[in-house]
Scaffold this motif. Sequence first.
Motif, PDB file in Angstrom:
ATOM      1  N   TRP A 180      43.742  51.310  43.207  1.00 54.41           N
ATOM      2  CA  TRP A 180      44.142  51.148  41.816  1.00 54.41           C
ATOM      3  C   TRP A 180      45.085  49.964  41.614  1.00 54.41           C
ATOM      4  O   TRP A 180      45.278  49.509  40.485  1.00 54.41           O
ATOM      5  CB  TRP A 180      44.785  52.437  41.290  1.00 54.41           C
ATOM      6  CG  TRP A 180      46.091  52.774  41.948  1.00 54.41           C
ATOM      7  CD1 TRP A 180      47.345  52.413  41.516  1.00 54.41           C
ATOM      8  CD2 TRP A 180      46.279  53.534  43.151  1.00 54.41           C
ATOM      9  NE1 TRP A 180      48.296  52.901  42.392  1.00 54.41           N
ATOM     10  CE2 TRP A 180      47.671  53.592  43.394  1.00 54.41           C
ATOM     11  CE3 TRP A 180      45.406  54.165  44.042  1.00 54.41           C
ATOM     12  CZ2 TRP A 180      48.206  54.265  44.499  1.00 54.41           C
ATOM     13  CZ3 TRP A 180      45.943  54.824  45.146  1.00 54.41           C
ATOM     14  CH2 TRP A 180      47.322  54.875  45.365  1.00 54.41           C
ATOM     15  N   LEU A 181      45.676  49.442  42.686  1.00 55.36           N
ATOM     16  CA  LEU A 181      46.596  48.313  42.548  1.00 55.36           C
ATOM     17  C   LEU A 181      45.873  46.969  42.466  1.00 55.36           C
ATOM     18  O   LEU A 181      46.513  45.930  42.300  1.00 55.36           O
ATOM     19  CB  LEU A 181      47.606  48.327  43.699  1.00 55.36           C
ATOM     20  CG  LEU A 181      48.589  49.504  43.620  1.00 55.36           C
ATOM     21  CD1 LEU A 181      49.380  49.663  44.892  1.00 55.36           C
ATOM     22  CD2 LEU A 181      49.522  49.342  42.416  1.00 55.36           C
ATOM     23  N   ASP A 182      44.573  47.002  42.561  1.00 57.11           N
ATOM     24  CA  ASP A 182      43.732  45.837  42.317  1.00 57.11           C
ATOM     25  C   ASP A 182      43.005  46.093  40.997  1.00 57.11           C
ATOM     26  O   ASP A 182      42.129  46.967  40.932  1.00 57.11           O
ATOM     27  CB  ASP A 182      42.734  45.661  43.466  1.00 57.11           C
ATOM     28  CG  ASP A 182      41.730  44.545  43.228  1.00 57.11           C
ATOM     29  OD1 ASP A 182      41.712  43.968  42.118  1.00 57.11           O
ATOM     30  OD2 ASP A 182      40.942  44.263  44.148  1.00 57.11           O
ATOM     31  N   PRO A 183      43.348  45.385  39.920  1.00 58.89           N
ATOM     32  CA  PRO A 183      42.708  45.652  38.623  1.00 58.89           C
ATOM     33  C   PRO A 183      41.191  45.552  38.654  1.00 58.89           C
ATOM     34  O   PRO A 183      40.508  46.253  37.895  1.00 58.89           O
ATOM     35  CB  PRO A 183      43.309  44.574  37.710  1.00 58.89           C
ATOM     36  CG  PRO A 183      44.617  44.225  38.340  1.00 58.89           C
ATOM     37  CD  PRO A 183      44.382  44.343  39.828  1.00 58.89           C
ATOM     38  N   GLY A 220      40.503  43.676  32.760  1.00 64.44           N
ATOM     39  CA  GLY A 220      40.095  42.293  32.929  1.00 64.44           C
ATOM     40  C   GLY A 220      41.195  41.328  32.501  1.00 64.44           C
ATOM     41  O   GLY A 220      41.437  40.301  33.157  1.00 64.44           O
ATOM     42  N   ALA A 221      41.857  41.652  31.395  1.00 66.01           N
ATOM     43  CA  ALA A 221      42.968  40.825  30.922  1.00 66.01           C
ATOM     44  C   ALA A 221      44.127  40.859  31.915  1.00 66.01           C
ATOM     45  O   ALA A 221      44.798  39.839  32.149  1.00 66.01           O
ATOM     46  CB  ALA A 221      43.426  41.312  29.548  1.00 66.01           C
ATOM     47  N   LEU A 222      44.359  42.026  32.510  1.00 63.48           N
ATOM     48  CA  LEU A 222      45.419  42.159  33.515  1.00 63.48           C
ATOM     49  C   LEU A 222      45.092  41.316  34.744  1.00 63.48           C
ATOM     50  O   LEU A 222      45.964  40.622  35.295  1.00 63.48           O
ATOM     51  CB  LEU A 222      45.567  43.632  33.906  1.00 63.48           C
ATOM     52  CG  LEU A 222      46.686  43.972  34.881  1.00 63.48           C
ATOM     53  CD1 LEU A 222      48.051  43.696  34.266  1.00 63.48           C
ATOM     54  CD2 LEU A 222      46.599  45.448  35.300  1.00 63.48           C
ATOM     55  N   TYR A 226      47.319  38.142  36.359  1.00 63.21           N
ATOM     56  CA  TYR A 226      47.729  38.019  37.758  1.00 63.21           C
ATOM     57  C   TYR A 226      47.193  36.726  38.371  1.00 63.21           C
ATOM     58  O   TYR A 226      47.905  36.009  39.084  1.00 63.21           O
ATOM     59  CB  TYR A 226      47.239  39.227  38.564  1.00 63.21           C
ATOM     60  CG  TYR A 226      48.236  40.357  38.649  1.00 63.21           C
ATOM     61  CD1 TYR A 226      49.019  40.544  39.784  1.00 63.21           C
ATOM     62  CD2 TYR A 226      48.393  41.251  37.595  1.00 63.21           C
ATOM     63  CE1 TYR A 226      49.933  41.579  39.869  1.00 63.21           C
ATOM     64  CE2 TYR A 226      49.309  42.285  37.665  1.00 63.21           C
ATOM     65  CZ  TYR A 226      50.078  42.450  38.808  1.00 63.21           C
ATOM     66  OH  TYR A 226      50.999  43.473  38.872  1.00 63.21           O
ATOM     67  N   GLU A 227      45.934  36.434  38.099  1.00 62.87           N
ATOM     68  CA  GLU A 227      45.303  35.254  38.683  1.00 62.87           C
ATOM     69  C   GLU A 227      46.025  33.977  38.264  1.00 62.87           C
ATOM     70  O   GLU A 227      46.327  33.108  39.091  1.00 62.87           O
ATOM     71  CB  GLU A 227      43.831  35.196  38.254  1.00 62.87           C
ATOM     72  CG  GLU A 227      43.070  34.007  38.793  1.00 62.87           C
ATOM     73  CD  GLU A 227      42.892  34.034  40.293  1.00 62.87           C
ATOM     74  OE1 GLU A 227      42.877  32.944  40.900  1.00 62.87           O
ATOM     75  OE2 GLU A 227      42.770  35.147  40.851  1.00 62.87           O
ATOM     76  N   THR A 228      46.308  33.851  36.979  1.00 57.46           N
ATOM     77  CA  THR A 228      46.979  32.646  36.492  1.00 57.46           C
ATOM     78  C   THR A 228      48.462  32.651  36.818  1.00 57.46           C
ATOM     79  O   THR A 228      49.031  31.608  37.160  1.00 57.46           O
ATOM     80  CB  THR A 228      46.780  32.508  34.974  1.00 57.46           C
ATOM     81  OG1 THR A 228      47.266  33.692  34.314  1.00 57.46           O
ATOM     82  CG2 THR A 228      45.316  32.329  34.635  1.00 57.46           C
ATOM     83  N   GLY A 229      49.087  33.818  36.750  1.00 56.21           N
ATOM     84  CA  GLY A 229      50.527  33.899  36.963  1.00 56.21           C
ATOM     85  C   GLY A 229      50.956  33.647  38.395  1.00 56.21           C
ATOM     86  O   GLY A 229      52.076  33.192  38.645  1.00 56.21           O
TER      87      GLY A 229
END
Length: 346
Positions: A180-183, A220-222, A226-229
Motif C-alpha cells: 500500500w505504500l506504493d500508490p 494516480g495523482a499521488l 511523488y515522481e515529480t517531487g
Amino acid sequence: MNVRRLIPTTAVAGAVTLGLVTLSACGGASDASGRSADGKLAVVASFYPMQYLAEQIGGDHVSVETLTAPGVEPHDLELKPRQIGELGDADYILYLKGLQPAVDEAIQQAGVEHTVDAATLTSLEEHGTTVGHDHGAEDPGHGETGHEHQADEHGAEEEHKAEDEGHGHASEAGGDPHIWLDPVKYAEVAKGVGASLEKADPDNAADYKKNTDALVKKLGALDTAYETGLRNSTTRTFITTHSAFGYLAERYGLDQEGITGIDPESEPSPARMQELQTVAKKDKVSTVFFETLASDKTAKTLAKDTGLRTDVLDPLEGITDRSQGDDYIEVMQSNLAALKKALGAK
C-alpha cells in the motif's frame, strides 16, 4: 472515514484483544440474502489500508469494521476465539496475507465466500533490510554511489534476510506485504477490490466501479506528486525504523536503509547500527525516520550517535490522533513532504 466507529481494544498479558462489541453486532445479523440488517454489505477489513479501500470503494453500500483498532501495531495482533468464530458472519472480508499471521489463520477458518487477499491482486517482491536502486546508468548526478552502495550492502542484506524471514510476516505471502505504500501497486489492489465487490454485490456494481475509478484517479495523482517531487535531490538514501518502504523506494529510485527488517519489533545488532553510521556519512543522510505505532528508541539512538535529526515517516498501518493527516492520501502527502525535506529535493 469510519475510524471513530472501530472496535475498541484492550491489552491483556501482552496480547491485543477486542472489546465486548462483536463483529456481528457491528454490521447487523445477515439474512438469507447475505445482506446485513441495515441493508448494507457487512465488510470486515484486517487493518487500516484494507479498511480505507473498502470504505472508498464501497461507499454507502457497505458497513466496514476493522480487526485492528487505531493505535495498535498490526503485525502482532491476536484475536479471541469468540472473534474468530464471529468472522463467519461477515459478508465480505478484505485482508493482506503475510502481515498478520493470527488474522490469516482466523480468516482461513471463517470460510466466508467473498474473502479477498489483497496480496493476490498485485505482484509481491522480496525486500530485506536494505532496498537499493541502481542509479549509475540513469542518475549520473549521484556518481557511483548506487553501484558501490549495492556492493557494500549485499552481505548485510543477506545477513538480515534470514532474520526477516524468521518472523514469518513477509515470507508467508511470498514477499514484502507493504504494497500500500506504493500508490501504483495500491491502485492495482483497488481495481481488484472493486471487481470483487461488484461480484459480491452485483446490484450495486455500477457504483463500485465509479468509486474505484475515482480512487484510482486520486492514487494516480499521488504517484505523479511523488515522481515529480523526488526527481531531483541531494541524496537518494533515507534511513527508517523498519523496512516498510521497499516498494516506495524502488518506485521512485530511492535507497531505503532499515534499522530493523520487515518486522518493526526486531532489534538491530550493534554491527548494523555501526553500518548505518557509515552509510549516513557516505550518502549524506540528514534524517533518521521513525513511525507512530512502534518504538522510536533505536531511531533516536542512531540520530544522536550520528548527529542527525529525526522525523516521522508513517508506514500507514493505522490512523491515530498523532498521524500527520486524517486518511491515507493526507498521510502519504505528509510522507512526501518529509522525504523531500530529508533528501534535499529541489
